[in-house]
Write a protein that holds these residues in place. Sequence first.
Motif, mmCIF file in Angstrom:
data_model
loop_
_atom_site.group_PDB
_atom_site.id
_atom_site.type_symbol
_atom_site.label_atom_id
_atom_site.label_comp_id
_atom_site.label_asym_id
_atom_site.label_seq_id
_atom_site.Cartn_x
_atom_site.Cartn_y
_atom_site.Cartn_z
ATOM 1 N N UNK A 27 -8.069 10.043 -2.098
ATOM 2 C CA UNK A 27 -6.967 10.422 -2.988
ATOM 3 C C UNK A 27 -5.676 9.748 -2.529
ATOM 4 N N UNK A 28 -5.425 9.740 -1.228
ATOM 5 C CA UNK A 28 -4.220 9.091 -0.699
ATOM 6 C C UNK A 28 -4.210 7.603 -1.036
ATOM 7 N N UNK A 29 -5.339 6.931 -0.841
ATOM 8 C CA UNK A 29 -5.414 5.501 -1.146
ATOM 9 C C UNK A 29 -5.288 5.236 -2.639
ATOM 10 N N UNK A 30 -5.882 6.079 -3.467
ATOM 11 C CA UNK A 30 -5.743 5.916 -4.913
ATOM 12 C C UNK A 30 -4.301 6.122 -5.356
ATOM 13 N N UNK A 31 -3.551 6.942 -4.614
ATOM 14 C CA UNK A 31 -2.153 7.187 -4.934
ATOM 15 C C UNK A 31 -1.286 5.944 -4.848
ATOM 16 N N UNK A 32 -1.760 4.926 -4.135
ATOM 17 C CA UNK A 32 -1.020 3.669 -4.086
ATOM 18 C C UNK A 32 -1.031 2.972 -5.444
#
Length: 134
Positions: A27-32
């Motif tokens: 989720x954190x990486x997709x938030x980029x």
Amino acid sequence: GDDVIRDAITGLPFGPAGVVLTVMLVVFLLGFFLDWVEITLIILPLVAPVVFSLGVDPVWFAILFAICLQTSFLTPPVGFALFYIKGVCPPGITTVDIYKGVAPFVAIQLLGLALVFFYEPLATWLPSQVYSGN
């Protein structure tokens, strides 16, 4: 598709805490690159049932997910808050300056995420008091 996702998540070589950490990392990486709405509509329906079947508290997971999504507002290159800030900054402030300036706030968000991860009552105490029927 659901079976593939479930098998991939439950096939990870660690327990429920590791699965939650893996989901938060994704989720954190997709938030980029994606907005919170897209992440919520794509990822949450796929992983939530599997995570809940592992015995993870739904309130705790939802709070973790929300904190992680909040970072997507601050992470370049698509962080919407960064563009809002750019819109109100003086002309001499570059986008790179804003990216550098937001780094401590992303670190604070991640610290908050870690605190809730390691101390579950931060997320579950108040709802348990409100909905306990006392």
